[in-house]
Write a protein that holds these residues in place. Sequence first.
Motif, PDB file in Angstrom:
ATOM      1  N   GLN A 149      62.446  12.721  38.555  1.00 27.00           N
ATOM      2  CA  GLN A 149      62.206  14.118  38.192  1.00 27.00           C
ATOM      3  C   GLN A 149      63.073  15.019  39.072  1.00 27.00           C
ATOM      4  OE1 GLN A 149      60.137  15.383  35.746  1.00 27.00           O
ATOM      5  NE2 GLN A 149      59.592  13.303  35.093  1.00 27.00           N
ATOM      6  N   PRO A 150      64.028  15.773  38.482  1.00 21.34           N
ATOM      7  CA  PRO A 150      64.921  16.583  39.312  1.00 21.34           C
ATOM      8  C   PRO A 150      64.387  17.958  39.675  1.00 21.34           C
ATOM      9  CG  PRO A 150      65.614  16.717  37.035  1.00 21.34           C
ATOM     10  CD  PRO A 150      64.440  15.759  37.071  1.00 21.34           C
ATOM     11  N   GLY A 151      63.304  18.410  39.029  1.00 21.96           N
ATOM     12  CA  GLY A 151      62.730  19.681  39.427  1.00 21.96           C
ATOM     13  C   GLY A 151      62.922  20.825  38.451  1.00 21.96           C
ATOM     14  N   TRP A 152      63.384  20.548  37.233  1.00 24.78           N
ATOM     15  CA  TRP A 152      63.396  21.572  36.186  1.00 24.78           C
ATOM     16  C   TRP A 152      63.023  20.896  34.870  1.00 24.78           C
ATOM     17  CZ3 TRP A 152      68.051  19.481  37.871  1.00 24.78           C
ATOM     18  CH2 TRP A 152      68.950  19.029  36.909  1.00 24.78           C
ATOM     19  N   PRO A 153      62.664  21.661  33.832  1.00 22.61           N
ATOM     20  CA  PRO A 153      62.171  21.043  32.596  1.00 22.61           C
ATOM     21  C   PRO A 153      63.217  20.187  31.905  1.00 22.61           C
ATOM     22  CG  PRO A 153      61.574  23.371  32.688  1.00 22.61           C
ATOM     23  CD  PRO A 153      62.539  23.134  33.807  1.00 22.61           C
ATOM     24  N   ALA A 154      62.765  19.090  31.336  1.00 27.37           N
ATOM     25  CA  ALA A 154      63.652  18.239  30.544  1.00 27.37           C
ATOM     26  C   ALA A 154      64.141  19.005  29.323  1.00 27.37           C
ATOM     27  CB  ALA A 154      62.919  16.971  30.126  1.00 27.37           C
ATOM     28  N   TYR A 155      65.312  18.592  28.834  1.00 27.37           N
ATOM     29  CA  TYR A 155      65.911  19.255  27.672  1.00 27.37           C
ATOM     30  C   TYR A 155      65.186  18.834  26.400  1.00 27.37           C
ATOM     31  CZ  TYR A 155      69.493  21.209  24.621  1.00 27.37           C
ATOM     32  OH  TYR A 155      70.166  21.961  23.686  1.00 27.37           O
ATOM     33  N   ASP A 156      64.894  19.809  25.546  1.00 30.70           N
ATOM     34  CA  ASP A 156      64.368  19.508  24.214  1.00 30.70           C
ATOM     35  C   ASP A 156      64.957  20.499  23.227  1.00 30.70           C
ATOM     36  OD1 ASP A 156      62.831  21.936  24.246  1.00 30.70           O
ATOM     37  OD2 ASP A 156      61.200  20.891  25.263  1.00 30.70           O
ATOM     38  N   ASP A 157      64.668  20.314  21.938  1.00 28.14           N
ATOM     39  CA  ASP A 157      65.284  21.164  20.923  1.00 28.14           C
ATOM     40  C   ASP A 157      64.543  22.471  20.712  1.00 28.14           C
ATOM     41  OD1 ASP A 157      63.033  20.259  19.645  1.00 28.14           O
ATOM     42  OD2 ASP A 157      64.079  19.259  18.004  1.00 28.14           O
ATOM     43  N   VAL A 158      63.542  22.740  21.549  1.00 25.28           N
ATOM     44  CA  VAL A 158      62.801  24.007  21.454  1.00 25.28           C
ATOM     45  C   VAL A 158      63.225  24.943  22.578  1.00 25.28           C
ATOM     46  CG1 VAL A 158      60.531  25.101  21.465  1.00 25.28           C
ATOM     47  CG2 VAL A 158      60.858  22.902  20.304  1.00 25.28           C
ATOM     48  N   ASP A 159      62.973  24.552  23.822  1.00 22.05           N
ATOM     49  CA  ASP A 159      63.295  25.413  24.964  1.00 22.05           C
ATOM     50  C   ASP A 159      64.743  25.288  25.418  1.00 22.05           C
ATOM     51  OD1 ASP A 159      60.692  26.416  25.082  1.00 22.05           O
ATOM     52  OD2 ASP A 159      60.025  24.740  26.316  1.00 22.05           O
ATOM     53  N   ARG A 160      65.366  24.125  25.202  1.00 22.89           N
ATOM     54  CA  ARG A 160      66.765  23.907  25.564  1.00 22.89           C
ATOM     55  C   ARG A 160      67.044  24.338  27.018  1.00 22.89           C
ATOM     56  NH1 ARG A 160      69.490  26.372  20.003  1.00 22.89           N
ATOM     57  NH2 ARG A 160      68.981  24.609  18.659  1.00 22.89           N
ATOM     58  N   ALA A 161      66.179  23.906  27.930  1.00 21.55           N
ATOM     59  CA  ALA A 161      66.287  24.326  29.329  1.00 21.55           C
ATOM     60  C   ALA A 161      67.524  23.740  29.990  1.00 21.55           C
ATOM     61  CB  ALA A 161      65.037  23.914  30.097  1.00 21.55           C
ATOM     62  N   VAL A 162      68.253  24.585  30.728  1.00 17.13           N
ATOM     63  CA  VAL A 162      69.453  24.173  31.449  1.00 17.13           C
ATOM     64  C   VAL A 162      69.381  24.724  32.867  1.00 17.13           C
ATOM     65  CG1 VAL A 162      71.971  24.354  31.580  1.00 17.13           C
ATOM     66  CG2 VAL A 162      70.859  24.136  29.345  1.00 17.13           C
ATOM     67  N   ARG A 163      69.514  23.857  33.855  1.00 24.10           N
ATOM     68  CA  ARG A 163      69.600  24.295  35.251  1.00 24.10           C
ATOM     69  C   ARG A 163      71.018  24.798  35.492  1.00 24.10           C
ATOM     70  NH1 ARG A 163      67.508  22.937  40.381  1.00 24.10           N
ATOM     71  NH2 ARG A 163      65.491  23.316  39.391  1.00 24.10           N
ATOM     72  N   VAL A 164      71.130  26.011  36.040  1.00 22.39           N
ATOM     73  CA  VAL A 164      72.423  26.612  36.366  1.00 22.39           C
ATOM     74  C   VAL A 164      72.555  26.642  37.883  1.00 22.39           C
ATOM     75  CG1 VAL A 164      73.928  28.614  36.143  1.00 22.39           C
ATOM     76  CG2 VAL A 164      72.396  27.991  34.262  1.00 22.39           C
ATOM     77  N   TYR A 165      73.454  25.822  38.409  1.00 23.84           N
ATOM     78  CA  TYR A 165      73.693  25.796  39.847  1.00 23.84           C
ATOM     79  C   TYR A 165      74.678  26.894  40.222  1.00 23.84           C
ATOM     80  CZ  TYR A 165      71.232  21.366  40.183  1.00 23.84           C
ATOM     81  OH  TYR A 165      70.262  20.382  40.147  1.00 23.84           O
ATOM     82  N   ASP A 166      74.161  27.895  40.919  1.00 18.80           N
ATOM     83  CA  ASP A 166      74.944  29.045  41.361  1.00 18.80           C
ATOM     84  C   ASP A 166      74.186  29.648  42.529  1.00 18.80           C
ATOM     85  OD1 ASP A 166      76.827  31.072  41.528  1.00 18.80           O
ATOM     86  OD2 ASP A 166      76.749  31.573  39.388  1.00 18.80           O
ATOM     87  N   VAL A 167      74.620  30.790  42.993  1.00 16.23           N
ATOM     88  CA  VAL A 167      73.892  31.512  44.040  1.00 16.23           C
ATOM     89  C   VAL A 167      73.419  32.834  43.450  1.00 16.23           C
ATOM     90  CG1 VAL A 167      73.999  32.511  46.343  1.00 16.23           C
ATOM     91  CG2 VAL A 167      75.320  30.448  45.824  1.00 16.23           C
ATOM     92  N   PRO A 168      72.122  32.959  43.068  1.00 14.38           N
ATOM     93  CA  PRO A 168      71.086  31.921  43.194  1.00 14.38           C
ATOM     94  C   PRO A 168      71.127  30.947  42.011  1.00 14.38           C
ATOM     95  CG  PRO A 168      70.116  33.892  42.271  1.00 14.38           C
ATOM     96  CD  PRO A 168      71.566  34.236  42.558  1.00 14.38           C
ATOM     97  N   THR A 169      70.431  29.819  42.185  1.00 13.39           N
ATOM     98  CA  THR A 169      70.257  28.850  41.108  1.00 13.39           C
ATOM     99  C   THR A 169      69.135  29.316  40.193  1.00 13.39           C
ATOM    100  OG1 THR A 169      71.136  26.976  42.345  1.00 13.39           O
ATOM    101  CG2 THR A 169      69.541  26.474  40.645  1.00 13.39           C
ATOM    102  N   SER A 170      69.267  29.010  38.891  1.00 15.02           N
ATOM    103  CA  SER A 170      68.270  29.454  37.924  1.00 15.02           C
ATOM    104  C   SER A 170      68.120  28.415  36.823  1.00 15.02           C
ATOM    105  CB  SER A 170      68.684  30.805  37.323  1.00 15.02           C
ATOM    106  OG  SER A 170      69.936  30.679  36.646  1.00 15.02           O
ATOM    107  N   VAL A 171      67.166  28.628  35.955  1.00 12.96           N
ATOM    108  CA  VAL A 171      67.005  27.844  34.735  1.00 12.96           C
ATOM    109  C   VAL A 171      67.092  28.802  33.565  1.00 12.96           C
ATOM    110  CG1 VAL A 171      65.482  26.340  33.388  1.00 12.96           C
ATOM    111  CG2 VAL A 171      65.587  26.095  35.870  1.00 12.96           C
ATOM    112  N   VAL A 172      67.963  28.510  32.609  1.00 10.77           N
ATOM    113  CA  VAL A 172      68.161  29.394  31.465  1.00 10.77           C
ATOM    114  C   VAL A 172      67.932  28.615  30.173  1.00 10.77           C
ATOM    115  CG1 VAL A 172      69.842  30.777  32.748  1.00 10.77           C
ATOM    116  CG2 VAL A 172      70.645  28.933  31.249  1.00 10.77           C
ATOM    117  N   ARG A 173      67.744  29.360  29.096  1.00 11.98           N
ATOM    118  CA  ARG A 173      67.587  28.742  27.786  1.00 11.98           C
ATOM    119  C   ARG A 173      68.939  28.650  27.094  1.00 11.98           C
ATOM    120  NH1 ARG A 173      66.947  29.489  22.387  1.00 11.98           N
ATOM    121  NH2 ARG A 173      65.355  28.154  21.374  1.00 11.98           N
TER     122      ARG A 173
END
Length: 501
Positions: free
Chosen positions: A462-486
């Motif tokens: 488990q890396p610490g952000w939601p798994a990808y699916d075809d509904v939320d399409r969560a993507v971890r964005v590594y930047d300053v700051p780091t975020s999770v976007v759809r």
Amino acid sequence: MTTSAQHPEVTTTAGTVRGFWRENSAAFLGIPFAEPPVGENRFQAPVPHRPWEGVRDALEHGATPQRKALAEVTLIPEPSILGESTLNVNVFTPSPVEADGVGLPVLVWIHGGGYVAGSPASPWYDGAAFNRDGVVTVSVSYRLGFDGFGWIEDAPSNRGVLDWLLALEWVKDNIAAFGGDPSRVTLSGQSAGGGAVQTLLAMPSAQPLFKSVISLSGPPTAATLEESEELGRKLAELGGVAPTIAGLSTLSEAEVLALQGQVSSLSAGDGGADADPLAGLKMFLGGGTLTLGPVVDGELIPLGTVDALAAGIGADKELIIGTTDNEFNMVMAGARDALAEVPPAAVLGSVGVAPALIEAYVASHPGLGTAELVGQYVTDFMFRAPSLNLAEVRAAAGAPTWLYRFSWKSPTMGDACHCIDVPFMWDVLGEEHVPAIAGTEPPQELADGLHASSVAFIATGQPGWPAYDDVDRAVRVYDVPTSVVRDGYGDTRALLPERVS
């Protein structure tokens, strides 16, 4: 295991090796997992290394299959080391002793370099930071270029892939002696190494050898045996020999490398400036890339990566997959002035991009000049869209998958270029080669976050952000700051095959 103040010793299935301590981590370098691939072994499947007597020093990196670095493909310091015994592993461990109970999780790293270059001896692949956080780390070498992947009439195909498999068998049989748990092996690699671990994820025969995968900027395997044969016959013809083991064995290593440079879209050649401002575009979109690499041979690799994952192969393995935002944009950097007044549709159309796709792509990238937009297209075509495609294929198969982007823009490179994420993942920002790609003050907080999520995934799945699916399409964005976007790859969706989109 025996030990001293400076030199721990570990007994492997082939014999005892002597490493060395550095602070809280022990290193064992250049341990051969196979016989030298020379002479009768040159174009054959790898042969496990014969046992040795006494104690073998593992104090220096072993010889590398790379004979000349490929600056056009990698910005990572990857030294070439001469010698015949080129199939080696490097092991970095915080505890070089077999655990009484469960051992530590293991990271196995396969380097990149377009399958024609790269080296496991990079200081960026030193596992000290992973050891600090309780992960045993292994880096492996494999045959490159034509020796590793070229078609030969009477030789096994995918010899470099067979090298990966034998290295993983070595890990399964030996890593417990170094404090690792052979049942908790995570494969990872970047660029061609990212493609390598995708290939292994899609191979039925590799499934017992690992539990999870982290693919950085990896191209899926899709080349056919017919394409490989065409290249192999062409190389043999240029060399004036039969396309057989006997014929090609009459050519020296240097001769094969020179011929390889003539037939492959990527080669460890001299590079240099090209008067054609579209040379980079034509190389990566017109002529294709990675013409020497894993091929779908119907046996060892029965299906291409996309088809294999869609069929459910590897669906029980956790996967992290992603790219940097601007992987290969640099291939168009020299064409900015020359293309300033040229419409992007004209440039993309010149290499066969369909008008409807051009229209959709240009619309999703407003405000970019022609060179910038075309450079981004190269990145999206080669890396970002394929990664999104694999994430969606895996999600449709119900396979646990996490998608990320590395978006931090380097002050020296100008964007989030190819290779820039590697020193952050390995937490080696103090290494002397890092300022060239990341500046003199790269953000440690970004390394802390990327490295920590990698460790968490290796240890727990488990890396610490939601798994990808075809509904939320969560993507971890590594930047300053780091975020999770759809839908963080939404601007590449026009490039997806119809069956996925």
